[in-house]
Design a protein around this motif. Structure first.
Motif, mmCIF file in Angstrom:
data_model
loop_
_atom_site.group_PDB
_atom_site.id
_atom_site.type_symbol
_atom_site.label_atom_id
_atom_site.label_comp_id
_atom_site.label_asym_id
_atom_site.label_seq_id
_atom_site.Cartn_x
_atom_site.Cartn_y
_atom_site.Cartn_z
ATOM 1 N N LEU A 31 0.607 -1.333 -0.184
ATOM 2 C CA LEU A 31 -0.018 0.176 0.281
ATOM 3 C C LEU A 31 1.034 1.131 0.024
ATOM 4 O O LEU A 31 1.896 1.221 1.202
ATOM 5 C CB LEU A 31 -0.820 0.309 1.384
ATOM 6 N N ASN A 32 1.138 2.462 -1.217
ATOM 7 C CA ASN A 32 1.175 3.153 -1.039
ATOM 8 C C ASN A 32 0.440 4.549 -0.527
ATOM 9 O O ASN A 32 -0.642 4.784 -0.660
ATOM 10 C CB ASN A 32 1.055 4.102 -2.771
ATOM 11 N N LEU A 33 1.216 5.089 0.923
ATOM 12 C CA LEU A 33 0.212 5.976 1.208
ATOM 13 C C LEU A 33 -0.458 7.026 1.069
ATOM 14 O O LEU A 33 -0.978 7.476 1.095
ATOM 15 C CB LEU A 33 1.119 5.535 3.053
ATOM 16 N N PHE A 34 0.435 7.394 0.757
ATOM 17 C CA PHE A 34 0.398 8.734 -0.325
ATOM 18 C C PHE A 34 -0.774 9.532 -1.344
ATOM 19 O O PHE A 34 -0.303 8.120 -2.075
ATOM 20 C CB PHE A 34 1.773 9.262 -1.016
ATOM 21 N N GLN A 35 -1.330 9.610 -1.223
ATOM 22 C CA GLN A 35 -1.723 9.705 -2.921
ATOM 23 C C GLN A 35 -1.447 11.743 -3.945
ATOM 24 O O GLN A 35 -1.017 12.385 -3.306
ATOM 25 C CB GLN A 35 -3.545 10.266 -2.521
ATOM 26 N N LEU A 36 -1.532 11.312 -4.933
ATOM 27 C CA LEU A 36 -0.860 12.441 -5.826
ATOM 28 C C LEU A 36 -2.356 13.675 -5.285
ATOM 29 O O LEU A 36 -3.465 12.723 -6.271
ATOM 30 C CB LEU A 36 -0.591 11.943 -7.057
ATOM 31 N N ILE A 37 -2.385 14.810 -5.789
ATOM 32 C CA ILE A 37 -3.199 16.391 -5.508
ATOM 33 C C ILE A 37 -2.755 16.744 -6.938
ATOM 34 O O ILE A 37 -1.407 17.764 -6.510
ATOM 35 C CB ILE A 37 -3.330 16.720 -4.217
ATOM 36 N N ARG A 38 -3.908 17.047 -7.616
ATOM 37 C CA ARG A 38 -3.432 18.416 -9.211
ATOM 38 C C ARG A 38 -3.250 19.348 -8.643
ATOM 39 O O ARG A 38 -5.032 19.541 -8.403
ATOM 40 C CB ARG A 38 -3.269 17.878 -10.525
ATOM 41 N N ILE A 39 -2.508 20.494 -8.648
ATOM 42 C CA ILE A 39 -3.306 21.575 -8.396
ATOM 43 C C ILE A 39 -2.971 22.957 -10.078
ATOM 44 O O ILE A 39 -2.074 22.351 -10.322
ATOM 45 C CB ILE A 39 -2.251 21.945 -7.026
ATOM 46 N N ARG A 40 -3.767 23.559 -10.553
ATOM 47 C CA ARG A 40 -4.017 24.221 -11.662
ATOM 48 C C ARG A 40 -4.519 25.729 -11.329
ATOM 49 O O ARG A 40 -5.520 25.885 -10.764
ATOM 50 C CB ARG A 40 -5.285 23.865 -12.488
ATOM 51 N N SER A 41 -3.447 26.643 -11.187
ATOM 52 C CA SER A 41 -3.675 27.802 -10.682
ATOM 53 C C SER A 41 -2.614 28.515 -12.191
ATOM 54 O O SER A 41 -2.690 28.500 -13.249
ATOM 55 C CB SER A 41 -3.337 28.463 -9.445
ATOM 56 N N LYS A 42 -2.859 29.763 -11.722
ATOM 57 C CA LYS A 42 -2.454 30.853 -12.721
ATOM 58 C C LYS A 42 -1.218 30.837 -12.873
ATOM 59 O O LYS A 42 0.018 31.492 -14.143
ATOM 60 C CB LYS A 42 -2.929 32.559 -12.964
ATOM 61 N N ASP A 43 -0.777 30.548 -11.740
ATOM 62 C CA ASP A 43 0.645 29.988 -12.591
ATOM 63 C C ASP A 43 1.522 28.660 -13.009
ATOM 64 O O ASP A 43 2.651 28.257 -12.979
ATOM 65 C CB ASP A 43 1.619 30.051 -10.954
ATOM 66 N N GLY A 44 0.415 27.883 -13.446
ATOM 67 C CA GLY A 44 0.488 26.955 -13.771
ATOM 68 C C GLY A 44 0.182 25.274 -13.424
ATOM 69 O O GLY A 44 -0.843 25.680 -12.863
ATOM 70 N N ASN A 45 0.443 24.049 -13.565
ATOM 71 C CA ASN A 45 0.289 22.887 -13.428
ATOM 72 C C ASN A 45 1.613 22.502 -12.653
ATOM 73 O O ASN A 45 2.461 22.438 -12.341
ATOM 74 C CB ASN A 45 -0.496 21.715 -14.117
ATOM 75 N N PHE A 46 0.684 21.755 -11.112
ATOM 76 C CA PHE A 46 1.933 20.964 -9.840
ATOM 77 C C PHE A 46 1.438 20.357 -9.527
ATOM 78 O O PHE A 46 -0.395 19.974 -9.764
ATOM 79 C CB PHE A 46 1.282 21.812 -8.693
ATOM 80 N N ARG A 47 1.646 19.181 -8.982
ATOM 81 C CA ARG A 47 1.396 18.500 -8.566
ATOM 82 C C ARG A 47 2.194 17.833 -6.663
ATOM 83 O O ARG A 47 3.016 18.259 -6.649
ATOM 84 C CB ARG A 47 1.885 17.170 -9.108
#
Length: 685
Positions: free
Chosen positions: A26-42
């Motif tokens: 089990l991988n306890l971490f989860q990926l959250i994607r962020i989109r703002s006017k500064d770009g895309n981030f994970r």
């Protein structure tokens, strides 16, 4: 994820044996994607991570952002929620899962204000009163009722298709959702009710973040100031796609906030019309009432009118002048809250009546499909009033959405009679009026779209406005609404009617109505005179009352149960605020005329005692003259009717002019002779 483990074990014959063991880790971490006017981030975060930690990571991707202005949403535009309102909640509580995409918005920092950690700590200590405002509001009782009900439309057993037992259920007899389109079409229900519309657009409760956000978004056609992008000067110096409103397509609103307008008694309308019948001038009044469930529409709401309060106004033959804001509105609202069943302002009503020249008993049929139902000026006025009277709602991010204020018009029918028509205007109309985009035109059925204005004092941005209609070939055509469009695109019809068994809260409408100078003047002397006629000073507590006085208490209770009377007594300063509350609660009790003891709390108040004192002092004294040959001690045995007759004779003699005219005290006919009887009624003068 899956890991493959390769192991080699020797067997008994000395040959190695290869086999694979597949183990799930089990991988306890989860990926959250962020989109703002500064770009895309994970970012990789634990499900139990607080939202403030995600905010810290987002702040690191910006250069000059104000940490208190960050908002998140599950879509590019709309449903924005401030992160500051979500402090103390984990990603799992918000329904965020692996791979979710979050849209982030923020404003530039106006000035340096300490480190992010200090800001976050201050926000974490913020009280719950500043968090999630839509959950802290108190809705109307009718909204609380419908939120506790399923709202499903029951159906009986279908004799043709149902093959199951009595306790069974199938697709042909199971209850329908309150927003079922086929049911509404079959029963000629044009608009969904407010709560049926909420059930339709509210997502089912799941672990996703979208299900935790309010489903309603108030419309706004104003330019966002300052611009969310922060890349230019605020309007009107600059504008971009981020701050300007989108193009508007006018469409029929699928729901209405009020489904039915019910007048508690026909006497309410008759008393309102008396001013027009006497003067021919148009009148305006505020509808005082309450909201209740309406069973003719799935999850419907009806407004019940118990009284019409008339504000100061100047009537004319073809219109009226009204002063706004209404100065007495706070007092009237507080007075309505003290009724046994709390009342509020549920709408307004005005007359538009013009007698026909041929027959003055009939009126001109003005409002019909060939002309208009609600003029553009009236629609804009209705939008302004609805904007100032929003409905409290837990389904809106601001805690308010739309309005339940109803517009009622007393106008002529096709046969020349008087009838009530009720309307509301759509949320698009309210938003366009708020943005100063539309105005009335010379043609009452046409609304004019204003021109864009970029001056600093009166800046106005007007986006493209369209409306659709069916042409002569039955095809749907979209047309520009500039410079004008029909007012029907902004209107909603509301049904109206009277109850079959009227049971109004206020039993009387005989007292003079306010703000009718020269026609009906409200004076304290009139109140004391009526109380003296009802023998109110001699009506005591029910425990000490004399036998046979029940009818007096009944007449007094019925006369006091008048909205206009109680509203007037509140301006005389005879009653304290506490006594006014007792007065209103007493005269509005539903069983007031059934139980004589219900008047006792009112009769015990200091304000009532003060009013009775003035009533006794202002009552006319008994005539001093007595029967010939009688002594003064015998006057006590003479009935009051005899004294009244003597007083009437004295008044008749005083009314005789120098020419010998004698006025009959019974029929008021002027007799010009010296005979003792009247020429008309034959009674003694």
């Amino acid at each position: 994820m899956w890991n493959h483990l390769h192991r080699i074990l020797p067997l008994h014959n000395g040959k190695p044996f290869h086999f694979f063991v597949i183990v799930e880790t089990l991988n306890l971490f989860q990926l959250i994607r962020i989109r703002s006017k500064d770009g895309n981030f994970r970012f990789e975060l634990l499900p139990t991570t607080d939202i403030s930690e995600l905010l810290n990571k987002i702040v690191e991707t910006t250069t000059d952002a104000d940490p208190t202005s960050f908002t998140i949403s599950n879509q590019p535009r709309g449903n924005e929620v401030k992160i500051a309102d979500l402090k103390g909640r984990s990603l799992k509580d918000l329904g965020l899962s692996h791979g979710d995409l979050i849209f982030v918005g923020y404003q530039s920092k106006p000035s340096s204000s300490g480190t992010n950690d200090v800001i976050l700590e201050a926000q974490a200590n913020t009280s719950d009163a500043t968090k999630r405002p839509w959950e802290l509001v108190t809705e109307d009782l009718v909204d609380v009722y419908w939120r506790s009900q399923s709202g499903k439309i029951p159906r009986g057993r279908d004799s043709r298709f149902c093959k199951h037992g009595v306790n069974g259920m199938c697709d042909y007899c199971m209850p329908l959702e309150p927003y079922d389109a086929a049911y509404h079409k079959e029963n000629n229900v044009k608009h969904l009710s407010y709560h049926a519309y909420l059930r339709k657009i509210t997502p089912k409760a799941t672990a996703s973040a979208a299900s935790l956000l309010p489903p309603l978004t108030p419309l706004s056609y104003k330019v966002k100031v300052p611009c969310p992008s922060g890349g230019h000067a605020p309007w009107p110096a600059g504008i971009c796609t981020s701050c300007q409103p989108s193009a508007i397509t006018l469409a029929s609103q699928p729901f209405r906030m009020v489904d039915h307008l019910e007048i508690a008694s026909t006497d309410i309308i008759d008393r309102f019309l008396q001013a027009w019948r006497s003067t021919g001038l148009q009148r305006f009044g505020w509808l005082i009432g309450r909201y209740e469930p309406y069973d003719k529409v799935p999850m419907g709401v009806k407004a019940i009118v118990e009284a019409i309060h008339e504000p100061p106004q100047e009537g004319e033959l073809d219109g009226l002048t009204l002063g706004l804001p209404w100065e007495e509105e706070p007092r009237i609202r507080e007075l309505g809250k003290t009724v046994s069943t709390p009342l509020t302002i549920v709408g307004y009503i005005f007359t538009d009546l013009d007698p026909t020249p041929e027959d003055r008993t009939k009126n001109v049929y003005k409002r019909h499909p060939g002309s208009f139902f609600l003029s553009s000026l009236e629609a804009i006025f209705a939008a302004t009033m609805q904007k100032g009277n929003p409905t409290v709602s837990r389904s809106s991010p601001t805690g308010q959405f739309a309005s339940r204020l109803v517009t009622a018009v007393l106008t002529a029918t096709e046969d020349g009679q008087v009838d009530v028509s009720a309307y509301q205007v759509s949320e698009q109309a309210v938003a366009m009026v708020e943005a100063d985009m539309i105005e009335a035109s010379v043609d009452p059925g046409i609304v004019r779209v204003k021109e864009e204005d970029r001056s600093q004092e009166s800046a106005r941005y007007v986006p493209d406005v369209f409306f659709t209609y069916k042409n002569e070939y039955g095809l749907e055509v979209k047309k520009s609404a500039k410079p004008c469009f029909p007012v029907e695109y902004l209107m909603l019809n509301v049904t109206h009617g009277f109850p079959q068994n009227p049971s109004p809260i206020f039993r009387s409408t005989r007292f003079k109505i306010e703000n009718r100078p020269g026609l009906e003047d409200q004076r304290v002397e009139q109140v004391m005179s009526s109380l003296a006629d009802l023998d109110a000073p001699n009506i005591l507590n029910s425990r000490t009352a004399k036998p046979g006085e029940a009818h007096k208490r009944l007449e007094l209770a019925k006369w006091l149960s008048d909205w206009h009377l109680v509203a007037f007594l509140g301006t005389t300063q005879l009653f304290s605020p506490g006594d006014m509350e007792v007065l209103m609660q007493t005269v509005s009790l539903p069983n007031l005329l059934d139980d004589a003891s219900l008047l006792d709390p009112l009769l015990a108040t200091e304000g009532w005692h003060t009013l009775m004192t003035f009533t006794r002092e202002s009552a006319p004294a008994r005539p001093s003259s007595s029967a010939p040959g009688s002594s003064s001690h015998m006057d006590e045995d003479i009935p009051q009717e005899v004294f009244d007759q003597i007083a009437a004779e004295e008044a008749a003699r005083a009314g005789a002019g120098p020419s010998g005219v004698r006025i009959c005290p019974h029929c008021t006919f002027e007799n010009d002779h010296s005979r003792p009887d009247c020429d008309v009624c034959g009674l003694p003068l």
